[in-house]
Write a protein that holds these residues in place. Sequence first.
Motif, PDB file in Angstrom:
ATOM      1  N   VAL A   1     -25.976   7.110  18.559  1.00  0.00           N
ATOM      2  CA  VAL A   1     -24.725   7.574  19.177  1.00  0.00           C
ATOM      3  C   VAL A   1     -24.032   8.593  18.278  1.00  0.00           C
ATOM      4  CG1 VAL A   1     -22.393   6.853  19.851  1.00  0.00           C
ATOM      5  CG2 VAL A   1     -24.370   5.497  20.556  1.00  0.00           C
ATOM      6  N   LYS A   2     -23.999   8.314  16.995  1.00  0.00           N
ATOM      7  CA  LYS A   2     -23.362   9.230  16.045  1.00  0.00           C
ATOM      8  C   LYS A   2     -24.076  10.566  16.022  1.00  0.00           C
ATOM      9  CE  LYS A   2     -22.020   9.669  11.183  1.00  0.00           C
ATOM     10  NZ  LYS A   2     -22.043   9.038   9.840  1.00  0.00           N
ATOM     11  N   LYS A   3     -25.393  10.532  16.082  1.00  0.00           N
ATOM     12  CA  LYS A   3     -26.189  11.760  16.065  1.00  0.00           C
ATOM     13  C   LYS A   3     -25.885  12.630  17.274  1.00  0.00           C
ATOM     14  CE  LYS A   3     -30.980  13.394  15.800  1.00  0.00           C
ATOM     15  NZ  LYS A   3     -32.414  12.976  15.746  1.00  0.00           N
ATOM     16  N   ASN A   4     -25.655  12.002  18.417  1.00  0.00           N
ATOM     17  CA  ASN A   4     -25.358  12.747  19.648  1.00  0.00           C
ATOM     18  C   ASN A   4     -23.918  13.210  19.736  1.00  0.00           C
ATOM     19  OD1 ASN A   4     -27.973  12.565  20.679  1.00  0.00           O
ATOM     20  ND2 ASN A   4     -27.588  10.571  21.608  1.00  0.00           N
ATOM     21  N   LYS A   5     -23.090  12.741  18.816  1.00  0.00           N
ATOM     22  CA  LYS A   5     -21.669  13.119  18.755  1.00  0.00           C
ATOM     23  C   LYS A   5     -20.972  12.722  20.059  1.00  0.00           C
ATOM     24  CE  LYS A   5     -22.772  16.849  15.549  1.00  0.00           C
ATOM     25  NZ  LYS A   5     -22.660  18.296  15.236  1.00  0.00           N
ATOM     26  N   GLY A   6     -20.081  13.545  20.539  1.00  0.00           N
ATOM     27  CA  GLY A   6     -19.405  13.226  21.789  1.00  0.00           C
ATOM     28  C   GLY A   6     -17.959  12.817  21.602  1.00  0.00           C
ATOM     29  N   ALA A   7     -17.193  12.945  22.674  1.00  0.00           N
ATOM     30  CA  ALA A   7     -15.757  12.656  22.663  1.00  0.00           C
ATOM     31  C   ALA A   7     -15.502  11.161  22.835  1.00  0.00           C
ATOM     32  CB  ALA A   7     -15.080  13.437  23.794  1.00  0.00           C
ATOM     33  N   PRO A   8     -14.286  10.709  22.511  1.00  0.00           N
ATOM     34  CA  PRO A   8     -13.948   9.291  22.695  1.00  0.00           C
ATOM     35  C   PRO A   8     -13.779   8.936  24.163  1.00  0.00           C
ATOM     36  CG  PRO A   8     -12.035  10.513  21.929  1.00  0.00           C
ATOM     37  CD  PRO A   8     -13.196  11.462  21.862  1.00  0.00           C
ATOM     38  N   GLY A   9     -13.886   7.651  24.463  1.00  0.00           N
ATOM     39  CA  GLY A   9     -13.696   7.169  25.827  1.00  0.00           C
ATOM     40  C   GLY A   9     -12.244   6.866  26.125  1.00  0.00           C
ATOM     41  N   VAL A  10     -12.010   5.959  27.070  1.00  0.00           N
ATOM     42  CA  VAL A  10     -10.643   5.681  27.517  1.00  0.00           C
ATOM     43  C   VAL A  10      -9.785   5.045  26.432  1.00  0.00           C
ATOM     44  CG1 VAL A  10     -11.294   5.470  29.937  1.00  0.00           C
ATOM     45  CG2 VAL A  10     -11.357   3.441  28.471  1.00  0.00           C
ATOM     46  N   ASP A  11     -10.400   4.418  25.415  1.00  0.00           N
ATOM     47  CA  ASP A  11      -9.624   3.789  24.348  1.00  0.00           C
ATOM     48  C   ASP A  11      -9.223   4.759  23.255  1.00  0.00           C
ATOM     49  OD1 ASP A  11     -12.067   4.246  23.195  1.00  0.00           O
ATOM     50  OD2 ASP A  11     -12.447   2.166  22.596  1.00  0.00           O
ATOM     51  N   GLY A  12      -9.724   5.998  23.309  1.00  0.00           N
ATOM     52  CA  GLY A  12      -9.344   7.020  22.342  1.00  0.00           C
ATOM     53  C   GLY A  12      -9.978   6.881  20.968  1.00  0.00           C
ATOM     54  N   ILE A  13     -10.872   5.930  20.785  1.00  0.00           N
ATOM     55  CA  ILE A  13     -11.484   5.692  19.473  1.00  0.00           C
ATOM     56  C   ILE A  13     -12.662   6.652  19.277  1.00  0.00           C
ATOM     57  CG2 ILE A  13     -12.730   4.023  18.028  1.00  0.00           C
ATOM     58  CD1 ILE A  13     -11.102   1.825  19.334  1.00  0.00           C
ATOM     59  N   THR A  14     -12.583   7.428  18.215  1.00  0.00           N
ATOM     60  CA  THR A  14     -13.638   8.386  17.906  1.00  0.00           C
ATOM     61  C   THR A  14     -14.769   7.701  17.135  1.00  0.00           C
ATOM     62  OG1 THR A  14     -12.618   8.990  15.806  1.00  0.00           O
ATOM     63  CG2 THR A  14     -11.935  10.241  17.747  1.00  0.00           C
ATOM     64  N   ILE A  15     -15.880   8.417  16.996  1.00  0.00           N
ATOM     65  CA  ILE A  15     -17.005   7.897  16.214  1.00  0.00           C
ATOM     66  C   ILE A  15     -16.576   7.654  14.771  1.00  0.00           C
ATOM     67  CG2 ILE A  15     -19.289   8.474  15.283  1.00  0.00           C
ATOM     68  CD1 ILE A  15     -19.821  10.014  17.878  1.00  0.00           C
ATOM     69  N   GLU A  16     -15.795   8.589  14.214  1.00  0.00           N
ATOM     70  CA  GLU A  16     -15.339   8.452  12.832  1.00  0.00           C
ATOM     71  C   GLU A  16     -14.452   7.226  12.660  1.00  0.00           C
ATOM     72  OE1 GLU A  16     -16.736  12.348  13.749  1.00  0.00           O
ATOM     73  OE2 GLU A  16     -15.087  11.216  14.673  1.00  0.00           O
ATOM     74  N   LYS A  17     -13.556   7.004  13.611  1.00  0.00           N
ATOM     75  CA  LYS A  17     -12.659   5.847  13.544  1.00  0.00           C
ATOM     76  C   LYS A  17     -13.464   4.554  13.664  1.00  0.00           C
ATOM     77  CE  LYS A  17      -8.523   3.966  13.541  1.00  0.00           C
ATOM     78  NZ  LYS A  17      -7.640   4.053  12.348  1.00  0.00           N
TER      79      LYS A  17
ATOM     80  N   THR B   1     -16.764   4.498  26.186  1.00  0.00           N
ATOM     81  CA  THR B   1     -16.233   4.295  24.838  1.00  0.00           C
ATOM     82  C   THR B   1     -17.388   4.229  23.837  1.00  0.00           C
ATOM     83  OG1 THR B   1     -16.299   1.891  25.059  1.00  0.00           O
ATOM     84  CG2 THR B   1     -14.260   2.998  25.746  1.00  0.00           C
ATOM     85  N   ILE B   2     -17.077   4.362  22.565  1.00  0.00           N
ATOM     86  CA  ILE B   2     -18.115   4.331  21.532  1.00  0.00           C
ATOM     87  C   ILE B   2     -18.858   3.000  21.560  1.00  0.00           C
ATOM     88  CG2 ILE B   2     -18.610   4.537  19.073  1.00  0.00           C
ATOM     89  CD1 ILE B   2     -17.593   7.107  20.434  1.00  0.00           C
ATOM     90  N   ARG B   3     -18.102   1.904  21.685  1.00  0.00           N
ATOM     91  CA  ARG B   3     -18.739   0.583  21.669  1.00  0.00           C
ATOM     92  C   ARG B   3     -19.663   0.402  22.883  1.00  0.00           C
ATOM     93  NH1 ARG B   3     -16.285  -3.885  23.987  1.00  0.00           N
ATOM     94  NH2 ARG B   3     -16.536  -5.040  22.049  1.00  0.00           N
ATOM     95  N   ASP B   4     -19.262   0.940  24.024  1.00  0.00           N
ATOM     96  CA  ASP B   4     -20.115   0.835  25.208  1.00  0.00           C
ATOM     97  C   ASP B   4     -21.336   1.741  25.096  1.00  0.00           C
ATOM     98  OD1 ASP B   4     -18.394  -1.009  26.342  1.00  0.00           O
ATOM     99  OD2 ASP B   4     -17.233   0.492  27.423  1.00  0.00           O
ATOM    100  N   ARG B   5     -21.159   2.898  24.440  1.00  0.00           N
ATOM    101  CA  ARG B   5     -22.309   3.775  24.221  1.00  0.00           C
ATOM    102  C   ARG B   5     -23.329   3.116  23.299  1.00  0.00           C
ATOM    103  NH1 ARG B   5     -18.607   8.483  24.111  1.00  0.00           N
ATOM    104  NH2 ARG B   5     -19.151   9.183  22.013  1.00  0.00           N
ATOM    105  N   ILE B   6     -22.839   2.348  22.352  1.00  0.00           N
ATOM    106  CA  ILE B   6     -23.744   1.642  21.431  1.00  0.00           C
ATOM    107  C   ILE B   6     -24.572   0.609  22.192  1.00  0.00           C
ATOM    108  CG2 ILE B   6     -23.809  -0.007  19.513  1.00  0.00           C
ATOM    109  CD1 ILE B   6     -21.370   1.513  18.357  1.00  0.00           C
TER     110      ILE B   6
END
Length: 438
Positions: free
Chosen positions: A32-48, A93-98
């Motif tokens: 997921v990190k490699k593919n980058k991408g914007a945050p989902g509805v929760d606003g949490i970024t990959i970095e966060k 969201t990041i967690r759902d993408r994972i």
Amino acid sequence: MIEYKQQLVVLDKATYDQLCTSSQLRAAFIAVKKNKGAPGVDGITIEKFEENLDENIEQIRRELANWTYKPMPVRCVEIEKPSGGTRQLGIPTIRDRIVQAALKALLEPIFEPMFSESSYGFRPGRNQRQAVEAAQRIITTGKEYVVDIDLAKFFDKINHDKLIGRMGKHIEDKRILKIVGIILRSGIMKDGMVSETTEGSVQGSPLSPLLSNIVLDQLDKELEARGLEFCRYADDCNIFVKTEKAANRVMESIGKYIKNKLKLEINKEKSKVALSRFVKFLGMTIVAGTIAISVLSMNRAMAKVKELTPRGTSLNLETTIKAANCWYVGWANYYGMTQYPSQLFNIEAHMRRRCRSRIVDQQKSKRNLFEKLISRGVSRGLAAKAAYSNMGRWALSHCRAVERAYSNKWFINVMGQKIKSNEQRTHWFHTSRWVKLT
């Protein structure tokens, strides 16, 4: 990430238990990190998310194991299509993408060996160029008529029950089917409102491409059973036959199959029967057995150059060329599958001419243009002939005086214009060879 050979051996009734492991989820986060991408509805970024990675991974693992995991609605965004209109993309969201990436890593090795050799979209080790080259090989055998099928809003119309049913034939652990169903029904958030998803698989999620191939594999198998040669990339499918009569017959019968069996609709505006030189496939077309960038793709590229090199702007020429380079390098890397580098040269030349036209326009008066040309090493006679003519700025941008003052070498060596047409790739003809497109 678990290797394919190992996967084929170990995937059984405990497949879901593999999903609920920290190692599988951590490997999914890396993807997921490699593919980058914007945050989902929760606003949490990959970095966060990564700031508390161990804790976050453990929470997902625990929720999956305890069946308390509930995916959040997918954030819906609309992007403009090159052909007009908009395409709806979903950003989980990041967690759902994972979770979806972990599922994909488990499911892909099950289904990948079953997929057709004529399917090229969203598959490991396969790409658009391979699909176009396969189409070229088929056409050169004499099958010049193409049944060009485009599915209307395919990703939005995927039938959940049929998809889960098809997956269930190959997955022993039914808990996997349950979690896939939960993900498909997670809902969509658009303009602050959440709507249910009773059909479709939103484009933009890690799992969606694999699910789409599982659905369309049924179409592939039908085409193979009928002895038809085809190339499919996602929902873009070309079937090749020898005569127009056969092509029309295939279009009618396959159209009925898609509607009645797959419960999908053909986009009648984009689908057609035609000779290969009139068909666009993945931005390319096959002309006399050779691969060329399609007319539509070339026209869009010319329009993009015009957009990136505006006449009236406060940006200096260096900034303009830098921005144009950013677009052009990516564009040329994809469309470099053409066998005609002259098409790339055309885009580069158009970019330079647009810039020369701006330089001419900025001189404001004929006297200023004359002096500018002189200062750039143009003879007084040639400079006068250009500057004091009645030609407009666009005609002047292509005259000998202006092209000598602002030569191709100047654009490349001084202004830093990126050139791709001189790479001499093994599949390219000489740049002097042109292609006539219709």
